[in-house]
Design a protein around this motif. Structure first.
Motif, short mmCIF file in Angstrom:
data_model
loop_
_atom_site.label_atom_id
_atom_site.label_comp_id
_atom_site.label_asym_id
_atom_site.label_seq_id
_atom_site.Cartn_x
_atom_site.Cartn_y
_atom_site.Cartn_z
N SER A 1 -16.28 8.32 -6.69
CA SER A 1 -15.31 9.12 -5.63
C SER A 1 -15.21 8.35 -4.33
N VAL A 2 -16.47 7.97 -4.02
CA VAL A 2 -16.59 7.36 -2.75
C VAL A 2 -15.91 6.09 -2.69
N ILE A 3 -16.08 5.12 -3.96
CA ILE A 3 -15.67 3.98 -3.98
C ILE A 3 -14.15 4.06 -4.20
N THR A 4 -13.84 4.98 -4.86
CA THR A 4 -12.28 5.16 -5.16
C THR A 4 -11.41 5.48 -3.83
N PHE A 5 -12.19 6.28 -2.93
CA PHE A 5 -11.26 6.50 -1.66
C PHE A 5 -11.33 5.45 -0.67
N GLN A 6 -12.23 4.60 -0.67
CA GLN A 6 -12.36 3.51 0.21
C GLN A 6 -11.27 2.30 -0.54
N ALA A 7 -11.38 2.25 -2.06
CA ALA A 7 -10.32 1.38 -2.67
C ALA A 7 -8.80 1.84 -2.35
N ALA A 8 -8.68 3.27 -2.31
CA ALA A 8 -7.39 3.54 -2.07
C ALA A 8 -6.95 3.31 -0.60
N THR A 9 -7.99 3.35 0.48
CA THR A 9 -7.63 3.28 1.83
C THR A 9 -7.34 1.82 2.01
N LEU A 10 -7.99 0.82 1.40
CA LEU A 10 -7.50 -0.56 1.02
C LEU A 10 -6.04 -0.75 0.57
N ALA A 11 -5.93 -0.11 -0.38
CA ALA A 11 -4.33 -0.41 -0.89
C ALA A 11 -3.48 0.14 -0.28
N LEU A 12 -3.77 1.45 0.66
CA LEU A 12 -2.82 1.93 1.40
C LEU A 12 -2.56 1.05 2.95
N VAL A 13 -3.56 0.46 3.25
CA VAL A 13 -3.21 -0.47 4.37
C VAL A 13 -2.62 -1.61 3.84
N ARG A 14 -2.74 -2.17 2.60
CA ARG A 14 -1.84 -3.56 2.31
C ARG A 14 -0.42 -2.65 2.20
N ILE A 15 -0.25 -1.66 1.53
CA ILE A 15 1.06 -1.29 1.38
C ILE A 15 1.84 -1.09 2.67
N VAL A 16 1.29 -0.43 3.85
CA VAL A 16 1.80 -0.27 4.92
C VAL A 16 2.05 -1.73 5.55
N ASN A 17 1.16 -2.29 5.54
CA ASN A 17 1.29 -3.84 5.95
C ASN A 17 2.65 -4.63 5.24
N ARG A 18 2.72 -4.48 3.85
CA ARG A 18 3.94 -5.00 3.18
C ARG A 18 5.12 -4.44 3.78
N ARG A 19 5.21 -3.05 3.65
CA ARG A 19 6.24 -2.16 4.05
C ARG A 19 6.67 -2.77 5.53
N ALA A 20 5.94 -2.94 6.53
CA ALA A 20 6.09 -3.41 7.89
C ALA A 20 6.84 -4.57 7.79
N GLY A 21 6.21 -5.24 7.04
CA GLY A 21 6.75 -7.03 6.84
C GLY A 21 8.17 -6.65 6.26
N GLU A 22 8.50 -6.17 5.36
CA GLU A 22 9.80 -5.92 4.76
C GLU A 22 10.91 -5.40 5.52
N ALA A 23 10.32 -4.35 6.63
CA ALA A 23 10.92 -3.70 7.73
C ALA A 23 11.43 -4.62 8.67
N ALA A 24 10.57 -5.46 9.11
CA ALA A 24 10.77 -6.55 10.10
C ALA A 24 11.61 -7.49 9.54
N GLU A 25 11.56 -7.97 8.33
CA GLU A 25 12.60 -8.92 7.81
C GLU A 25 14.00 -8.41 7.40
N ALA A 26 14.02 -7.02 7.07
CA ALA A 26 15.49 -6.47 7.24
C ALA A 26 16.02 -6.40 8.53
N SER A 27 15.19 -5.97 9.41
CA SER A 27 15.78 -5.93 10.89
C SER A 27 16.19 -7.43 11.35
N ALA A 28 15.29 -8.35 11.22
CA ALA A 28 15.60 -9.91 11.48
C ALA A 28 16.87 -10.08 10.68
N GLU A 29 17.26 -9.84 9.34
CA GLU A 29 18.25 -10.25 8.65
C GLU A 29 19.61 -9.45 9.32
#
Length: 356
Positions: A150-178
């Protein structure tokens, strides 16, 4: 895109650093007992201070430092875990298990594969300690495994969530730049269209008196001067049409348009082009081709036209069997020279890009 994603990831790193510091000081410190646990706690604190040097400046911990610090975290986790009595694994005294995982995320947030591997190693170390304690109660074993996962899964999920937020932010910035690029291109196209209409209106305004004179017979089409005026107006319009075409080499395209119209009038024209295509501003192209049109209109039967591009200099020249045009120094951007060569005339328009 990169700057926005970096800012988002930098904010996530700082948030994880703060959460880890709060957990270590507020939740783990009160339950640290024994020399081994104290040393492990101090080692984790030192890792957090080292990571903060880069994280608080919005940067990732460099890989050599992050790698060595991750090894130190796993070592401290192993030392503190072995200091916990077998019956209290994943209990209050086993403070290091969850805390070490957050330290690993702070160090390896930018390297998800390494972070997952480190979290897995953290869980494996704890399971080795569990097996070494030789528990006999299956319910105890199951409870320990569930808590650990449970502890490891929560931490891994936090890692995945941060990566998703980072990717979405990049995509949003690219869309805005386009969108900005599209808006900029649209504005440029509208401005170009407005300039083109203005130039057409100006050219037609200059041509209308000629057409009116021909219509009311105040101008004689048999007059050589009138024919030259008509030829010049036609060449100017043809070059203006060519200016609006999308072509790889606009200057040569516009020169070719002038040559083509001269050939339609019966002139024998040769065109030579040397050098690689180079970007030339529209207004400069007009000044380079303006004297050429005058020279071709004045030609009686033949002309040789050349476009020479060397380094930062571009030249448009013509040798014709007509009268030399008006001697002029051109403009601030383009130098124009006219010379008589016996029964021929020579014209050269020259532009140096460094002048702009």
């Amino acid at each position: 895109m990169g700057e926005t994603a970096d800012r988002v990831l930098g904010g996530c790193r700082i948030a994880l650093l703060i959460v880890t510091a709060v957990i270590q000081i507020g939740l783990s410190l009160p339950v640290v007992t024994g020399a081994a646990s104290a040393y492990a706690f101090a080692a984790l604190g030192a890792v957090l201070v080292v990571a903060a040097f880069w994280v608080l400046r919005g940067r990732a911990v460099p890989w050599p430092v992050a790698g060595m610090a991750a090894v130190m975290v796993l070592t401290a986790s192993a030392v503190a875990t072995w200091a916990v009595p077998p019956g209290e694994l994943f209990g209050d005294r086993h403070w290091v298990f969850g805390l070490a995982g957050w330290h690993l995320l702070v160090l390896l947030l930018d390297r998800p594969v390494a972070a997952v591997a480190a979290l897995g190693a953290q869980l494996a170390l704890t399971l080795v300690r569990l097996v070494a304690s030789a528990p006999t109660d299956r319910f105890e074993i199951g409870g320990v495994v569930i808590v650990g996962l449970s502890v490891i899964t929560f931490q891994a999920a936090t890692l995945a969530l941060v990566r998703i937020v980072n990717r979405r932010a990049g995509e949003a910035a690219e869309a805005s730049a386009e969108r900005d690029r599209l808006a900029h291109r649209k504005a440029l196209a509208e401005q170009r269209e407005a300039d083109q209409r203005s130039r057409f209106a100006g050219q037609l305004g200059a041509t209308l008196p000629l057409l009116a004179g021909l219509a009311d017979r105040t101008l004689d089409p048999r007059d050589e001067a009138v024919r030259q005026r008509c030829a010049l107006a036609a060449t100017q319009l043809r070059r203006l049409f060519a200016e609006n075409d999308e072509v790889p080499d606009p200057l040569v395209h516009e020169v070719s348009a002038c040559v083509d119209l001269a050939e339609r009038r019966g002139l024998t024209v040769t065109l030579a082009v040397s050098g690689e295509p180079a970007p030339v501003p529209t207004d400069v192209r007009r000044e380079l081709t303006g004297p050429l049109m005058t020279a071709l209109v004045a030609a009686r039967s033949q002309a040789r036209v050349s476009v020479l591009r060397t380094g930062d200099e571009i030249r448009v020249a013509a040798i014709t069997d007509g009268e030399p045009g008006t001697r002029s120094n051109g403009s601030d951007a383009v130098d124009v020279e006219w010379h008589a060569l016996g029964e021929r005339s020579w014209m050269e328009a020259k532009w140096r890009s460094r002048q702009n």
